[in-house]
Design a protein around this motif. Sequence first.
Motif, mmCIF file in Angstrom:
data_model
loop_
_atom_site.group_PDB
_atom_site.id
_atom_site.type_symbol
_atom_site.label_atom_id
_atom_site.label_comp_id
_atom_site.label_asym_id
_atom_site.label_seq_id
_atom_site.Cartn_x
_atom_site.Cartn_y
_atom_site.Cartn_z
ATOM 1 N N MET A 1 28.566 -28.691 -36.345
ATOM 2 C CA MET A 1 27.422 -28.118 -36.560
ATOM 3 C C MET A 1 26.938 -27.698 -37.632
ATOM 4 S SD MET A 1 24.793 -27.924 -34.675
ATOM 5 C CE MET A 1 23.967 -26.348 -33.213
ATOM 6 N N VAL A 2 25.625 -27.489 -38.476
ATOM 7 C CA VAL A 2 25.643 -27.688 -39.811
ATOM 8 C C VAL A 2 26.219 -26.017 -40.019
ATOM 9 C CG1 VAL A 2 23.695 -27.396 -41.340
ATOM 10 C CG2 VAL A 2 23.316 -28.491 -39.364
ATOM 11 N N ASP A 3 26.332 -26.058 -42.138
ATOM 12 C CA ASP A 3 27.362 -24.915 -42.562
ATOM 13 C C ASP A 3 26.087 -24.211 -42.406
ATOM 14 O OD1 ASP A 3 28.131 -23.274 -43.463
ATOM 15 O OD2 ASP A 3 29.456 -24.116 -44.492
ATOM 16 N N PHE A 4 25.099 -23.147 -41.814
ATOM 17 C CA PHE A 4 24.355 -22.731 -43.090
ATOM 18 C C PHE A 4 24.830 -20.936 -43.184
ATOM 19 C CE2 PHE A 4 22.818 -23.653 -38.677
ATOM 20 C CZ PHE A 4 21.315 -24.071 -38.699
ATOM 21 N N CYS A 30 12.719 -28.027 -31.217
ATOM 22 C CA CYS A 30 13.701 -28.173 -31.108
ATOM 23 C C CYS A 30 13.777 -26.777 -29.906
ATOM 24 C CB CYS A 30 14.719 -27.835 -31.972
ATOM 25 S SG CYS A 30 16.150 -27.752 -31.514
ATOM 26 N N GLU A 31 14.107 -26.493 -28.809
ATOM 27 C CA GLU A 31 14.234 -26.020 -27.894
ATOM 28 C C GLU A 31 15.294 -25.014 -27.356
ATOM 29 O OE1 GLU A 31 13.911 -27.588 -24.186
ATOM 30 O OE2 GLU A 31 11.156 -28.330 -24.694
ATOM 31 N N TYR A 32 16.637 -25.596 -28.309
ATOM 32 C CA TYR A 32 17.975 -24.775 -28.123
ATOM 33 C C TYR A 32 17.849 -23.961 -29.324
ATOM 34 C CZ TYR A 32 22.311 -23.826 -28.710
ATOM 35 O OH TYR A 32 24.119 -23.185 -28.854
ATOM 36 N N SER A 113 19.650 -29.682 -37.918
ATOM 37 C CA SER A 113 20.756 -29.128 -36.272
ATOM 38 C C SER A 113 19.508 -29.522 -35.515
ATOM 39 C CB SER A 113 20.930 -27.722 -36.763
ATOM 40 O OG SER A 113 20.460 -27.282 -35.015
ATOM 41 N N ASN A 114 18.185 -29.637 -35.498
ATOM 42 C CA ASN A 114 16.982 -29.946 -35.149
ATOM 43 C C ASN A 114 17.314 -31.249 -34.010
ATOM 44 O OD1 ASN A 114 14.507 -27.960 -36.506
ATOM 45 N ND2 ASN A 114 15.717 -27.563 -35.110
ATOM 46 N N TYR A 115 17.600 -32.466 -35.007
ATOM 47 C CA TYR A 115 17.722 -33.192 -34.721
ATOM 48 C C TYR A 115 19.236 -33.996 -34.455
ATOM 49 C CZ TYR A 115 13.841 -34.756 -37.925
ATOM 50 O OH TYR A 115 12.944 -35.151 -38.265
ATOM 51 N N THR A 116 20.580 -33.717 -34.352
ATOM 52 C CA THR A 116 21.609 -33.325 -33.941
ATOM 53 C C THR A 116 21.461 -32.633 -32.354
ATOM 54 O OG1 THR A 116 22.544 -33.356 -35.934
ATOM 55 C CG2 THR A 116 23.900 -32.226 -33.392
ATOM 56 N N ASN A 117 20.700 -31.474 -32.317
ATOM 57 C CA ASN A 117 20.326 -31.173 -30.835
ATOM 58 C C ASN A 117 19.366 -32.227 -30.351
ATOM 59 O OD1 ASN A 117 21.843 -29.119 -31.309
ATOM 60 N ND2 ASN A 117 20.520 -28.063 -32.084
ATOM 61 N N HIS A 118 18.383 -32.719 -30.607
ATOM 62 C CA HIS A 118 18.105 -33.597 -29.857
ATOM 63 C C HIS A 118 18.733 -34.864 -29.404
ATOM 64 C CE1 HIS A 118 14.319 -32.268 -32.472
ATOM 65 N NE2 HIS A 118 14.651 -31.508 -31.330
ATOM 66 N N ILE A 119 19.370 -35.346 -30.076
ATOM 67 C CA ILE A 119 20.834 -36.675 -30.072
ATOM 68 C C ILE A 119 21.289 -36.216 -28.751
ATOM 69 C CG2 ILE A 119 21.981 -38.285 -31.140
ATOM 70 C CD1 ILE A 119 19.917 -38.057 -33.808
ATOM 71 N N ALA A 120 21.430 -35.418 -28.749
ATOM 72 C CA ALA A 120 22.650 -34.236 -28.394
ATOM 73 C C ALA A 120 22.251 -34.459 -26.495
ATOM 74 C CB ALA A 120 23.515 -33.983 -28.814
ATOM 75 N N HIS A 121 21.270 -33.804 -26.490
ATOM 76 C CA HIS A 121 20.272 -33.275 -25.442
ATOM 77 C C HIS A 121 21.515 -31.789 -25.032
ATOM 78 C CE1 HIS A 121 17.946 -36.109 -24.718
ATOM 79 N NE2 HIS A 121 19.444 -36.934 -24.639
ATOM 80 N N THR A 122 21.788 -31.121 -26.170
ATOM 81 C CA THR A 122 22.204 -30.362 -26.567
ATOM 82 C C THR A 122 22.340 -28.878 -25.265
ATOM 83 O OG1 THR A 122 22.902 -30.030 -28.687
ATOM 84 C CG2 THR A 122 23.870 -28.175 -27.329
ATOM 85 N N PRO A 123 22.825 -28.465 -24.416
ATOM 86 C CA PRO A 123 22.292 -28.024 -23.268
ATOM 87 C C PRO A 123 22.449 -25.967 -24.011
ATOM 88 C CG PRO A 123 24.957 -28.304 -22.770
ATOM 89 C CD PRO A 123 24.344 -29.175 -23.821
ATOM 90 N N LEU A 124 21.367 -25.488 -23.069
ATOM 91 C CA LEU A 124 21.350 -23.917 -23.574
ATOM 92 C C LEU A 124 22.875 -23.320 -23.506
ATOM 93 C CD1 LEU A 124 19.038 -22.755 -25.649
ATOM 94 C CD2 LEU A 124 18.130 -21.609 -23.435
ATOM 95 N N ASP A 125 23.232 -22.283 -24.644
ATOM 96 C CA ASP A 125 24.180 -21.833 -24.159
ATOM 97 C C ASP A 125 23.463 -20.197 -23.127
ATOM 98 O OD1 ASP A 125 25.865 -23.067 -25.889
ATOM 99 O OD2 ASP A 125 25.890 -21.550 -27.746
#
Length: 140
Positions: A1-4, A30-32, A113-125
Amino acid sequence: MVDFQLFGKSSLPGPAKHVVWITASVENGCEYCVAAHSTLALRARIPEQVVAALRAGKTLDDTRLEAARRLTQAMVAQQGWVNDTEIEAFLAAGYTRRHVLDIVLGIGMKTLSNYTNHIAHTPLDPAWQDQEWSRDHAGV
């Protein structure tokens, strides 16, 4: 994940950082990240009405936070090609030119981070479930 940490250490005031995170995430759909940053903003005591307005892409009553929202939204939507009027409005709200660059940094990190979540279809924690958000129903 991106370092903020770099954006976290920027000179932009804390509430404005939350505005950048949520606004960029809404603009990027980015929904996540909208859910995550909405939760974090509420935990940081950002008023619920501010978070709700950001999630809906609506104008904020707080002039200073609205200036940060408008500049962030314009930068994302226009891929950085904002006009001088937008910058001057931001500066007139009490921000500095350094804050403009802080917003660019925040958008850059958030977009990664947004684009990574789009590509990975990251499920919501589960931790973000209460602030679930859908780009299909965002009103933007």
